[in-house]
Design an enzyme around this catalytic site. Structure first.
Site, PDB file in Angstrom:
ATOM      1  N   SER A  30       0.819  -1.219   0.000  1.00 52.49           N
ATOM      2  CA  SER A  30       0.000   0.000   0.000  1.00 52.49           C
ATOM      3  C   SER A  30       0.854   1.271   0.000  1.00 52.49           C
ATOM      4  O   SER A  30       0.496   2.260  -0.652  1.00 52.49           O
ATOM      5  CB  SER A  30      -0.945  -0.008   1.204  1.00 52.49           C
ATOM      6  OG  SER A  30      -0.208  -0.131   2.400  1.00 52.49           O
ATOM      7  N   THR A  31       1.991   1.263   0.687  1.00 53.29           N
ATOM      8  CA  THR A  31       2.842   2.463   0.701  1.00 53.29           C
ATOM      9  C   THR A  31       3.473   2.656  -0.685  1.00 53.29           C
ATOM     10  O   THR A  31       3.512   3.772  -1.211  1.00 53.29           O
ATOM     11  CB  THR A  31       3.941   2.342   1.792  1.00 53.29           C
ATOM     12  OG1 THR A  31       3.343   1.815   2.979  1.00 53.29           O
ATOM     13  CG2 THR A  31       4.562   3.681   2.090  1.00 53.29           C
ATOM     14  N   ASP A  81      10.598   1.255  -1.816  1.00 53.69           N
ATOM     15  CA  ASP A  81       9.651   0.224  -1.372  1.00 53.69           C
ATOM     16  C   ASP A  81       9.315   0.411   0.103  1.00 53.69           C
ATOM     17  O   ASP A  81      10.054   1.070   0.842  1.00 53.69           O
ATOM     18  CB  ASP A  81      10.296  -1.166  -1.589  1.00 53.69           C
ATOM     19  CG  ASP A  81       9.261  -2.294  -1.537  1.00 53.69           C
ATOM     20  OD1 ASP A  81       8.055  -2.020  -1.350  1.00 53.69           O
ATOM     21  OD2 ASP A  81       9.671  -3.464  -1.693  1.00 53.69           O
ATOM     22  N   GLY A  82       8.221  -0.191   0.517  1.00 57.21           N
ATOM     23  CA  GLY A  82       7.800  -0.162   1.918  1.00 57.21           C
ATOM     24  C   GLY A  82       8.431  -1.295   2.709  1.00 57.21           C
ATOM     25  O   GLY A  82       9.318  -2.007   2.232  1.00 57.21           O
ATOM     26  N   ASP A  84       7.421  -4.107   6.331  1.00 59.17           N
ATOM     27  CA  ASP A  84       6.493  -4.507   7.397  1.00 59.17           C
ATOM     28  C   ASP A  84       7.053  -4.139   8.762  1.00 59.17           C
ATOM     29  O   ASP A  84       6.305  -3.800   9.677  1.00 59.17           O
ATOM     30  CB  ASP A  84       6.217  -6.011   7.303  1.00 59.17           C
ATOM     31  CG  ASP A  84       5.556  -6.351   5.984  1.00 59.17           C
ATOM     32  OD1 ASP A  84       4.468  -5.804   5.723  1.00 59.17           O
ATOM     33  OD2 ASP A  84       6.146  -7.094   5.195  1.00 59.17           O
ATOM     34  N   GLY A  95       7.569  -8.617   2.785  1.00 64.22           N
ATOM     35  CA  GLY A  95       6.900  -9.794   2.236  1.00 64.22           C
ATOM     36  C   GLY A  95       5.498 -10.004   2.742  1.00 64.22           C
ATOM     37  O   GLY A  95       4.871 -11.022   2.439  1.00 64.22           O
ATOM     38  N   GLY A  97       3.024  -8.696   1.622  1.00 66.96           N
ATOM     39  CA  GLY A  97       2.206  -8.828   0.413  1.00 66.96           C
ATOM     40  C   GLY A  97       2.626 -10.013  -0.444  1.00 66.96           C
ATOM     41  O   GLY A  97       2.033 -10.273  -1.494  1.00 66.96           O
ATOM     42  N   GLU A 103      11.162  -8.501  -4.823  1.00 63.39           N
ATOM     43  CA  GLU A 103      11.613  -7.284  -4.132  1.00 63.39           C
ATOM     44  C   GLU A 103      13.098  -7.396  -3.787  1.00 63.39           C
ATOM     45  O   GLU A 103      13.855  -6.440  -3.959  1.00 63.39           O
ATOM     46  CB  GLU A 103      10.804  -7.072  -2.848  1.00 63.39           C
ATOM     47  CG  GLU A 103       9.362  -6.656  -3.116  1.00 63.39           C
ATOM     48  CD  GLU A 103       8.490  -6.585  -1.885  1.00 63.39           C
ATOM     49  OE1 GLU A 103       7.425  -5.976  -1.974  1.00 63.39           O
ATOM     50  OE2 GLU A 103       8.861  -7.147  -0.833  1.00 63.39           O
ATOM     51  N   LYS A 121       5.884   1.182  11.700  1.00 61.38           N
ATOM     52  CA  LYS A 121       6.761   0.103  11.216  1.00 61.38           C
ATOM     53  C   LYS A 121       8.124   0.078  11.910  1.00 61.38           C
ATOM     54  O   LYS A 121       8.868  -0.898  11.778  1.00 61.38           O
ATOM     55  CB  LYS A 121       6.983   0.245   9.696  1.00 61.38           C
ATOM     56  CG  LYS A 121       5.712   0.329   8.860  1.00 61.38           C
ATOM     57  CD  LYS A 121       4.971  -0.970   8.847  1.00 61.38           C
ATOM     58  CE  LYS A 121       3.722  -0.983   7.996  1.00 61.38           C
ATOM     59  NZ  LYS A 121       3.922  -0.816   6.584  1.00 61.38           N
TER      60      LYS A 121
HETATM   61  C1  5RP Z   1       5.194  -6.634   0.073  1.00 61.26           C
HETATM   62  C2  5RP Z   1       6.034  -5.864   1.010  1.00 61.26           C
HETATM   63  C3  5RP Z   1       5.557  -4.525   1.447  1.00 61.26           C
HETATM   64  O1  5RP Z   1       6.548  -3.589   1.260  1.00 61.26           O
HETATM   65  C4  5RP Z   1       5.218  -4.603   2.900  1.00 61.26           C
HETATM   66  O2  5RP Z   1       4.288  -5.663   3.102  1.00 61.26           O
HETATM   67  C5  5RP Z   1       4.625  -3.294   3.420  1.00 61.26           C
HETATM   68  O3  5RP Z   1       3.361  -3.120   2.892  1.00 61.26           O
HETATM   69  P1  5RP Z   1       2.467  -1.871   3.228  1.00 61.26           P
HETATM   70  O4  5RP Z   1       3.124  -0.682   2.606  1.00 61.26           O
HETATM   71  O5  5RP Z   1       1.122  -2.210   2.608  1.00 61.26           O
HETATM   72  O6  5RP Z   1       2.362  -1.776   4.725  1.00 61.26           O
HETATM   73  O7  5RP Z   1       7.088  -6.275   1.421  1.00 61.26           O
HETATM   74  O8  5RP Z   1       5.729  -7.901  -0.194  1.00 61.26           O
END
Ligand code: 5RP
Length: 220
Positions: A30-31, A81-82, A84, A95, A97, A103, A121
């Site tokens: 989402s980010t 990238d974002g 968790d 991961g 997602g 990634e 986070k």
């Molecule tokens: C997907 C990821 C995302 O970067 C991680 O899950 C963060 O997601 P979000 O921005 O929705 O909190 O690693 O595989």
């Protein structure tokens, strides 16, 4: 400020790190989606993007951003990238997602990894968020047994397949004091494709969305 507004604030800030006329690596989640939407507004400044998942590729396409296969680019100046979970040392769990393998590949090729995340986070120790492990389906039970030996409680992610056609085990209950060591140990289990620890190749920069503004933390 809502969590989405914090994500949006770091997505906007991340535009400062794109490199004009170059191909940009783009993550998933989402980010990262907020970032893609911001990238769409400046798409004429970049040559295009390498996506770390099919979902991100679709979103980039909808914004009219040209997609590149990683094999066709020699250099990737930046990957955005974002995460968790992320520590002050910029090691991450990723991961959530399920896009961890692609990634990790794109992040490894990129010169600079800019992590964008809201303040929820940031953690002192990784492991409260279950560690995603992408596994070749026939090795599911074996890898699960090995993860128990490493102190975790693996749980199969139900009704889920990665973009690579594999399964994901989410491993609960790990308190990860040495992320580099655990990342290597899990990767050495036969049948593991990748695990969601990004410590050997952590982020270079963290843009953290807080209620008082975006905090920038650089790798020491
Ligand atoms: C997907 C990821 C995302 O970067 C991680 O899950 C963060 O997601 P979000 O921005 O929705 O909190 O690693 O595989």
């Amino acid at each position: 400020m809502t969590q989405d507004e914090l994500k949006q604030s770091v997505a906007r800030e991340a535009i400062k790190y794109i490199v004009d006329d170059e191909v940009i690596g783009v993550g998933s989640g989402s980010t990262a989606n907020f970032f893609v939407d911001e990238l769409g507004k400046v798409r004429n400044r970049i040559a295009g993007a390498v996506a770390s998942s099919e979902k991100t590729a679709e979103r980039l396409k909808r914004h009219g951003i040209r997609l590149f296969d990683l094999n066709s680019v020699n250099e990737l100046p930046v990957y955005i990238d974002g995460a968790d979970e992320v520590t002050e040392h910029l090691a991450m769990i990723k991961g959530g997602g399920g896009a961890l393998t692609r990634e990790k590949i794109v992040a490894t090729v990129a010169k600079k990894f800019v992590c964008i995340a809201d303040e929820s986070k940031l953690v002192p120790v990784l492991g409260k968020f279950p560690l995603p492990v992408e596994v070749i389906p026939m090795a599911r039970a074996y890898v699960a047994r090995q993860m128990v030996k490493l102190g975790g409680q693996p749980k199969l992610r139900e009704r889920f397949a990665t973009d690579n056609g594999n399964i994901v085990l989410d491993v609960w209950g790990l308190s990860i004091l040495n992320p580099v060591e655990l990342e290597t140990a899990v990767n050495n289990i036969a049948g593991v494709v990748t695990n969601g620890l990004f410590a050997r190749r952590g982020a270079d920069l963290l843009l953290l969305g807080t209620k008082t503004g975006v905090r920038t933390i650089a790798r020491k």
